[in-house]
Enzyme design. Structure first.
Site: not given
Length: 235
Positions: A10-11
């Protein structure tokens, strides 16, 4: 060529950092990051994952590692769209530990299935489950003692590197064993599990007792023993 790896997070920063860490231990392995959304937000992007998978094509297969739930769904959606899905495997493993173990296994020449197993083995099976997977059924005898088939090969090796059993040595052991047809324990824990090896907290001078079963048991013992005696290439 080697198996290639794709990291879905997600990052963007987490994906890039995990790739940077794993690359230190597996410099010859192609590891691609697919983190965050296309506009730099927290989230996952099908387009970024597809792009990474396209770049990873041409090796000896691809193993994909993810962080949180929706990253898994994004990766699964991408796998449905690739031209040769049989050569792309999704590992159920912790992102950082699994990636390092997978990268070391790929560096050692393991095939795509073995690289996936190396990533997933970081959860740790424990000696009892490892024994069950060997099909070595133990039976209780009259006085309550337990008997079972002993290991095919055993050995004892002293840690000579200054830092002992930290992440890099554990990854080298676990990654290399993933490509061999053998079940190995080190001081009673699963030798193919990077995490389990690190829990030994074995420092310099500690004795590692190796037990190995299976067709590649002797090779596995020699592999681990050679690493230990060479200090894992460290001071």
């Amino acid at each position: 060529m080697t198996v290639r790896l794709v990291v879905v997070s997600h990052s963007e920063k987490i994906a890039d950092g995990a790739v940077e860490l794993a690359a230190q231990m597996a410099p010859d392995v192609v590891i691609l990051a697919a983190g965050g959304t296309a506009d730099g937000r927290i989230g996952t992007s099908l387009e970024k994952v597809m792009s990474a998978l396209d770049k990873a094509a041409g090796g000896d297969g691809v193993v994909v590692l993810t962080d949180l739930g929706s990253a898994v769904m994004t990766a699964e959606s991408a796998l449905e769209l690739v031209e040769e899905p049989a050569g792309v495997l999704l590992a159920d493993a912790p992102l950082v530990e699994g990636l390092v173990a997978a990268a070391v296994a790929a560096q050692g020449g393991a095939d795509v299935k073995a690289v996936k197993r190396a990533a997933e083995a970081v959860y740790g099976l424990g000696p009892e489950v490892a024994a069950a997977s060997r099909g070595l059924a133990e039976s209780t005898v009259a006085e309550g003692s337990v008997t079972g088939k002993g290991p095919d090969f055993t050995g004892d090796f002293e840690l000579v590197n200054e830092a002992g059993m930290h992440a890099r040595p554990a990854a080298k052991i676990a990654g290399g064993l993933a490509s061999l047809n053998a079940e190995v324990t080190v001081n009673g824990v699963d030798g193919a599990s990077m995490t389990s090896l690190m829990t030994l907290a074995a420092g310099k001078g500690s004795l590692l007792h190796i037990e190995a079963w299976g067709p590649d048991a002797e090779r596995a013992l020699n592999y681990v023993g050679g690493l230990v005696q060479a200090g894992f290439g460290e001071p």
